[in-house]
Design an enzyme around this catalytic site. Structure first.
Site, short mmCIF file in Angstrom:
data_model
loop_
_atom_site.label_atom_id
_atom_site.label_comp_id
_atom_site.label_asym_id
_atom_site.label_seq_id
_atom_site.Cartn_x
_atom_site.Cartn_y
_atom_site.Cartn_z
N SER A 152 0.83 -1.20 0.00
CA SER A 152 0.00 0.00 0.00
C SER A 152 0.87 1.26 0.00
O SER A 152 1.78 1.39 0.81
CB SER A 152 -0.92 -0.01 1.21
OG SER A 152 -1.72 1.14 1.17
N THR A 157 -1.26 2.53 -8.24
CA THR A 157 -2.34 3.20 -8.96
C THR A 157 -1.79 4.31 -9.84
O THR A 157 -2.23 4.50 -10.97
CB THR A 157 -3.36 3.76 -7.95
OG1 THR A 157 -3.79 2.65 -7.16
CG2 THR A 157 -4.54 4.39 -8.62
N ASN A 210 -1.44 5.46 3.12
CA ASN A 210 -1.55 6.11 1.82
C ASN A 210 -2.80 6.99 1.84
O ASN A 210 -3.87 6.53 2.17
CB ASN A 210 -1.68 5.02 0.73
CG ASN A 210 -1.81 5.59 -0.66
OD1 ASN A 210 -1.82 6.81 -0.85
ND2 ASN A 210 -1.88 4.71 -1.65
N SER A 213 -5.49 5.49 -0.81
CA SER A 213 -5.28 4.05 -0.87
C SER A 213 -6.44 3.35 -1.57
O SER A 213 -7.61 3.58 -1.24
CB SER A 213 -5.13 3.52 0.55
OG SER A 213 -4.86 2.15 0.50
N GLY A 440 -1.25 -5.20 -2.48
CA GLY A 440 -0.01 -5.96 -2.28
C GLY A 440 -0.12 -6.85 -1.04
O GLY A 440 -1.12 -6.79 -0.29
N GLU A 442 0.08 -8.16 2.57
CA GLU A 442 -0.27 -7.32 3.71
C GLU A 442 -0.05 -8.06 5.03
O GLU A 442 -0.49 -9.19 5.19
CB GLU A 442 -1.76 -6.95 3.59
CG GLU A 442 -2.11 -5.61 4.17
CD GLU A 442 -3.50 -5.16 3.74
OE1 GLU A 442 -3.62 -4.34 2.83
OE2 GLU A 442 -4.48 -5.65 4.33
#
Ligand SMILES: Nc1ncnc2c1ncn2[C@@H]1O[C@H](COP(=O)(O)OP(=O)(O)OP(=O)(O)O)[C@@H](O)[C@H]1O
Ligand SMILES: [Mg+2]
Length: 1294
Positions: A152, A157, A210, A213, A440, A442
């Site tokens: 994260s 993105t 983030n 996020s 991703g 975690e």
């Protein structure tokens, strides 16, 4: 390994690698000069090259996490955020804007050769990955995917958006292949870009890691036609984190859209949707976090509104979305009260307004809403009999939150599907490029069911990655029997542990859910432990009753099983279902009404044994589909790394980076790359491509490849360099392939020279032939005209004689009658002459460095009676007369669909005025336009045509006068051109400012700048005057080059060939030399475009050569090719500086001068001065052609540049614009430095064997080999290599 004191090393301290120097080492321990003591296994050798920050870490001297991190940090510090590991791109989040994502960068990557990525000319970049996938898709005719992973906040993105940006910019618009860079995006491309703000508003939230996020995963498939045009897009979403709607953690927020809505909407909207301050809503107030630094959410709200429009959402749909969002916020405010915690509860009175708001917004009945929040309908298990139980406070709160979550999740899924459906291609696409932006790996302080799903997804993708990078590689080596094995860690068993059908962890979970009320989290854990307590990847947590761990490829993760079953079932109870179904608002209903998807999770809860569609099951299936889709494409991997947890620029957190590197698979990739072979090529393809390097190859397949390699000094037995498989040759490094490619290119370049030489010769020969034929035809025509004229004169003389006779006879008979007859005859003659004079006035526009001069003469007049001879040749400023019917747009404009104010009028164009009448009787004048110098005439852009009427003539143009445009239409294209040309000529005339040119013994030209040029002409021949004026003006203005841009004439032909081919007259002009003109000549009214090349080579030393060439298709090809090359960027520009053609073509060429158009005034002036000096020096009178030829031959022996045709070649080289001149003559090709004009290098031609004129096929010899080559598209071929060739010559000149 033992470390020597003083050696530089890396040591691992606090999980990060840092540089150190060995102080002492013994007993498996190393003490650094800084005083740190570490175990030897936490030390590794220092990489000398990592400090340089290599573009591709495959080339690191020491391979270790430490050297990789060192290399990455070096680059990060220099703002180089992208680095390759072979074909994988690593991206380190800089947390600050870096200016490498502009349109100029897209252009650089789009235009560069694909080799530029491989040979390192293009720096690592996300655009390079996008470029590679786009071009590979077209090259291999295969779909591609870009898999972007990372934890994260690592930048997935953002990277996805850059890939989309690149693809939409370079996709071939409208099926036209090639760079329409900068072109406007098509509606579907716009949708692709604009889907991001929507997805982010609804699927992203601020978290501690983030600020933006993504709380869902997505696979974005861009669909392409077979020529690379974007035709659509499809978005698939994965696992939205719905708990965020009701309980964002401290310092985090719910989904952005709630905040945008409350902050951004207008007071009217606020009233309509019953919105309030964020602090007044329980769900948004819960975490106490409302804003995000540096984000203007009002602006973002407007952006989302715009995105809705661009993505074709209707107003009704947007309204429904806002209703649901607001209803969720109000629902959160529902509060419950009961006497004791365990008593049944009721809705608190103070939340009545909120309940009302929800009911109004969603069109629910208030009582049904209250009931579904405070009661639950239970089934007795008997035949449909039900009873209701009242919920306790805690249960009611849970029911409220379940409803809110359910509403949001359905809304989100609906939006994704809607946007996706709206942009989906109508026809099945030829290919696609899928971009995967997924959560991703975690590890949270407490990991629950969601983390298991996320980590399972990563485990699956890692398996796909391993399969692609390692397993396929191994398979290939086995198949080719290379006897190479590569060690790698396979995570297959771990994946199986989770997903194995029936018996995997998810299978056991499914089984418990299936049991309904009898299933439990603890039973699930017990069964799992029982099945897997000995499994390699399963860890039993002995101290806990609710936890287990899995040893994932990245890290071990401990999972808390409490709530697993409920989360997996994700059941929506019947009360909520029927509430949702009860709304009558169609838009809301279409969003929240849930179609039955086979399974029924609630059924499980109710104890019926039926297949339950659980979250895990659905997720497993969608992952399986995703992996199959990826496997059917060529994948490209991007690994995003997060430089720091602080979301701040300039921090490279070594420990953090080290951790992420561990699960990126990067180290393994390097290892496999080093152990394996970077390039493989089928033997036949290899031989076909490189046989050219060795001349003839004796064998085929493997034998041929071996021969080529050996002859190219590559040791076939050295497996460190090359391996020979069963069907393929394997090269260890890409550099070896590049070396072979380079040799091949050099060979081709030398061959092309030969082609060039022959082509040039043939081209010139054909032109000359054509010219000769033309001249012959013209001479014959003139002879015929002369004859006719003489005949006419004879007849006239005879008639006159007869008249005289009559006169005499009449004098004796009746005088009056005779006189009358004679007068009639004379009047007729005069009338004829007058008609001729006005019709035959011929004008020429001479453009001298943008000044336009008008010259004209009336040759017809000279042929007639003495009366008018003294006026001839004169200037006629008579305007060009054009008349005809045009349709004119009425002055009131028009309304679409109604064009009755367009009218047909009869137009007459006078000198500087256009008058239009009702009809061709010219009696009823309707209006006129007065042209001015600022006026113009223009085409009406294609895009505007849809606004124009049909049926008034389909060829439109407009006349613009003082900012007012009048639209006109006619029936034929030629007619339109005639009008446009006529009008622009009239405007040009106005601009010219020429007052008069008088001739006689002396004549003067009044120039636009009010200066007057005078010259004397001894002859009254109009053509001589014309030429004299042209030359005088040119010389007095100190110009060697001028271009006759346009010749204009009334119905009689103005023929430049005639004008300039009279050599004797030309010789009178004095010791001046002119060079080439580009002429666009209008021969006559109906022949509007007949471009010519005009060569005027004149001096007293050599005879004047004035020539006129067809500007034919080959020239056009050549020019097009030049432009093509310029576009490609290797060459800045190539200008045909000077052509030569004379009677004996390339055999004869008078002393050459370099001349140029352009802005380098210093050089131009010098050359101009040179030419004038030379002209002055020349005293010699006339030379014969033979003498000239002799001179040419002698001179060309003295000077290799003698007789060259020159091309200006300006190249981008070593940051500075380097300009060269390329000379081509009969001895070879020469490169000349543009500044010093000295010869840089010469390259003589090789011999040519045979040339077949008819077939365009020819045969040439190089290095003892014969080649046949086709000469189609010669111009393109020649020029394609021209730039490369010059570069090659310069690179190899030493
Ligand atoms: N190339 C970049 N240049 C500058 N800043 C960047 C770049 N990539 C990411 N960032 C910064 O990092 C932030 C997080 O990036 P992004 O949202 O792409 O992460 P992510 O990997 O998608 O995280 P998540 O998994 O939480 O969705 C961005 O909002 C931006 O501020
Ligand atoms: Mg993201």
């Amino acid at each position: 390994m033992s470390y020597l004191p003083g050696a530089k090393i890396y040591v691992k301290l606090n999980n990060a690698w840092s540089q150190a120097e060995v102080g002492s080492a013994s007993g498996g321990k190393v003490t650094t000069t800084n005083g740190d003591t570490v175990s030897e296994k936490d030390c590794c050798s220092y990489s000398a090259v990592a400090a340089q920050g290599l573009d591709d870490m495959i080339n690191l001297d020491v391979l270790h996490a430490a050297s990789i991190l060192h290399n990455l940090q070096t680059r990060f510090d220099a703002d180089k955020i992208y680095t390759y590991v072979g074909s994988i791109l690593l991206s380190v989040n800089p947390f600050k804007p870096i200016s490498i994502f502009g349109d100029d960068q897209i252009e650089t990557y789009a235009k560069a050769d694909v080799m530029a990525i491989k040979d390192g000319t293009l720096k690592p970049h996300i655009f390079a990955v996008a470029k590679d996938s786009f071009e590979q898709m077209l090259r291999d005719q295969k779909s591609q995917s870009v898999i972007i992973s990372g934890e994260s906040g690592a930048g997935k993105t953002e990277a996805t958006k850059y890939v989309l940006k690149y693809l939409t910019a370079v996709s071939s618009k409208g099926g036209r292949k090639g760079a329409q860079l900068g072109a406007e995006l098509s509606p579907v491309e716009k949708m692709i870009i604009q889907s991001s703000p929507i997805l982010e508003a609804f699927g992203n939230a601020k978290t501690v890691r983030n600020n933006n996020s993504s709380r869902f995963g997505k696979y974005f498939e861009i669909q392409f036609s077979s020529v690379g045009e974007i035709t659509g897009g499809v978005i698939t979403d994965y696992l939205l984190e719905k708990s965020r709607v009701v309980c964002p953690a401290e310092n985090e927020r719910g989904y952005h859209i709630f905040y945008l809505l409350c902050k951004g909407c207008s007071p009217e909207e606020k009233a309509k949707y019953k919105l309030d301050s964020l602090t007044n809503f329980y769900y948004t107030n819960l975490s106490g976090c409302f804003d995000i630094e540096n984000v203007d959410e009002v602006e973002e709200y407007n952006a989302v509104q715009q995105a809705f429009k661009d993505c074709k959402m209707t107003n009704m749909e947007v309204d429904a979305i806002k209703r649901i969002l607001s209803a969720i916020l109000h629902l959160g405010n529902a509060k419950f009260e009961s006497p004791e915690d365990d008593d049944p509860c009721n809705l608190s009175a103070d939340c009545a307004a909120s309940i009302k708001a929800v009911s109004n917004l969603m069109d629910f009945s208030e009582s049904q809403l209250s009931h579904s929040l405070t009661q639950r309908t239970m089934s007795t298990g008997g035949r449909g009999s039900v009873y209701k139980i009242k919920l306790k406070k805690k249960e009611a709160e849970a029911a409220r939150d379940a409803l809110a979550k359910h509403m949001y999740l359905t809304l989100f899924s609906w939006i994704v599907k809607k946007v996706s459906d709206n942009m989906k291609a109508e026809k099945p696409p030829a290919f696609s490029i899928g971009v995967l932006d997924i959560f991703g790996f975690e590890v949270m302080p407490v990991n629950s069911f969601e983390q298991l799903c996320i980590n399972f997804a990563n485990e699956k993708l890692h398996q796909q990655f391993i399969h692609y990078v390692f397993a396929l590689e191994m398979e290939e080596y086995d198949k080719e029997k290379l006897g190479i094995t590569i060690e790698y860690e396979d995570n297959k068993d771990c994946v199986e542990l989770i997903e194995k059908k029936g018996t995997g962890i998810l299978g056991i979970l499914q089984e418990q859910c299936q049991l309904g009320a009898r299933g439990s989290d603890s039973e699930f854990l017990n069964n799992t432990i029982q099945a897997y307590n000995k499994h390699k990847y399963f860890i039993v947590e002995k101290r806990s009753r609710t936890e287990f761990s899995i040893s994932h490829y990245a890290n071990p993760v401990k999972y808390e099983t409490e709530g697993f079953l409920e989360k997996n079932r994700d059941a929506v109870n019947d009360d909520i279902r029927s509430l949702m179904d009860s709304t009558k608002m169609p838009e809301i209903k279409s969003i929240i009404h849930k179609k039955e998807d086979g399974g029924d999770a609630a059924a499980g809860a109710r104890g019926r044994r039926k297949k339950v569609a659980t979250v895990a099951n659905k997720f497993k299936e969608s992952l399986q589909t995703l992996v199959s889709v990826i496997n059917s494409t060529t994948p490209h991997y991007v690994r995003c790394l997060k430089s720091t947890e602080k979301k701040m620029p300039g921090i490279f957190d070594g420990a953090n980076m080290n951790r992420q590197l561990g699960y990126s698979g990067v180290l393994e990739t390097i290892k496999v790359r080093l152990a394996g072979y970077a390039v493989r090529m089928d033997y036949t393809d290899f031989a076909k491509r490189f046989a050219i390097l060795v001349g003839k190859v004796s064998g085929e397949g493997k034998a041929a490849a071996s021969e080529i390699l050996s002859k190219s000094n590559i040791d076939v037995s050295d497996t460190k360099v090359v391996a020979m498989g069963i069907t393929k040759v394997f090269l260890k490094r890409e550099a070896i392939l590049l070396q072979l490619e380079k040799a091949r290119e050099q060979f081709l370049l030398s061959s092309v020279l030969v082609i060039q030489r022959y082509w040039r010769r043939e081209f010139a020969r054909r032109k000359f032939q054509k010219l000769k034929e033309e001249a012959k035809r013209k001479a014959e025509e003139e002879a015929r005209k002369r004859e006719e004229e003489e005949k006419r004169k004879r007849e006239e003389a005879e008639a006159a004689k007869r008249l005289q006779q009559y006169d005499q006879e009449e004098q004796s008979t009746g005088e009056d009658e005779g006189r009358e007859r004679s007068t009639t005859q004379q009047n007729d003659a005069l009338k004829k002459l007058n008609t001729n004079r006005s019709d035959g006035a011929q004008c020429t526009f001479l453009n001298i460095k943008d000044r336009v001069m008008v010259l004209g003469y009336t040759p017809m007049a000279t042929n007639h009676r003495n009366k008018v001879d003294n006026e001839s040749p004169g200037i006629s400023m008579e305007p060009v007369m054009i008349k005809g019917w045009l349709a004119k747009e009425g002055s009131k404009g028009f309304t679409t669909g109604r064009f009755n104010n367009w009218q047909k009028r009869f137009f007459v164009m006078k000198k500087d005025r256009i008058v239009y009448y009702k009809d061709d009787s010219l009696k009823d004048k309707k209006g006129d336009f007065q042209l001015e110098t600022s006026s113009s005439v223009s085409e009406i852009p294609e895009s505007y045509h849809k606004n124009l009427p049909t049926g008034v003539g389909n060829h439109f143009f407009q006349v613009n006068i003082r900012g007012r445009s009048t639209k006109l239409a006619c029936d034929h294209e030629t007619e339109k051109e005639k009008w446009m040309d006529g009008i622009s000529t009239a405007i040009l005339q106005l601009k010219s400012g020429i007052e008069k040119v008088k001739t006689g013994a002396d004549f003067s030209v009044h120039m636009p700048d009010r200066s007057v040029l005078t010259a004397s002409v001894k002859t009254s021949n109009a053509k001589d005057v014309f030429l004299k004026v042209a030359t005088t003006v040119a010389i007095q203005k100190g110009i060697q080059f001028f271009s006759l841009v346009k010749a204009y004439t009334t119905p009689d032909r103005l023929d430049f060939y005639n004008v300039f081919s009279e050599r004797d007259n030309v010789a009178d002009l004095g010791p001046y030399r002119l060079a080439f003109y580009r002429v666009i000549c209008l021969k006559g009214r109906d022949d509007l475009s007949d471009p010519k090349l005009l060569a005027v080579e004149y001096s007293q030393t050599v005879r004047a050569n004035l020539m006129f060439f067809e500007y034919d298709e080959n020239d056009a090809i050549e020019l097009a090719a030049l432009q093509l090359k310029v576009k490609e960027g290797t060459i800045n520009s190539v200008t045909h500086t000077r052509g030569f053609l004379s009677e004996n073509l390339h055999e004869y060429m008078p002393d050459s001068q370099l001349m140029r158009y352009g802005d380098n005034a210093e050089v131009t002036n010098k050359w101009e001065a040179d030419i004038l000096n030379r002209a002055a020096e020349i005293e010699d009178t006339k030379k014969s052609i033979n003498e000239c030829m002799e001179e040419y031959i002698t001179k060309s022996q003295e000077n290799p540049l003698y007789g060259c045709t020159f091309f200006e070649v300006s190249m981008i080289r070593e940051e500075t614009d380097y300009a060269y001149i390329l000379g081509v003559n009969s001895t070879g090709l020469h490169v000349i430095d543009r500044k010093t004009r000295s010869l840089v290098v010469s390259f003589p031609y090789v011999s040519i064997m045979r040339w077949s004129r008819s077939s365009k096929k020819f045969n040439f010899t190089t290095q003892g080999e014969n080649h046949w080559t086709m000469l189609t598209k010669q111009g393109e071929e020649i020029n394609k290599f021209m730039g490369i060739y010059v570069r090659f010559l310069l690179d190899n000149k030493d």
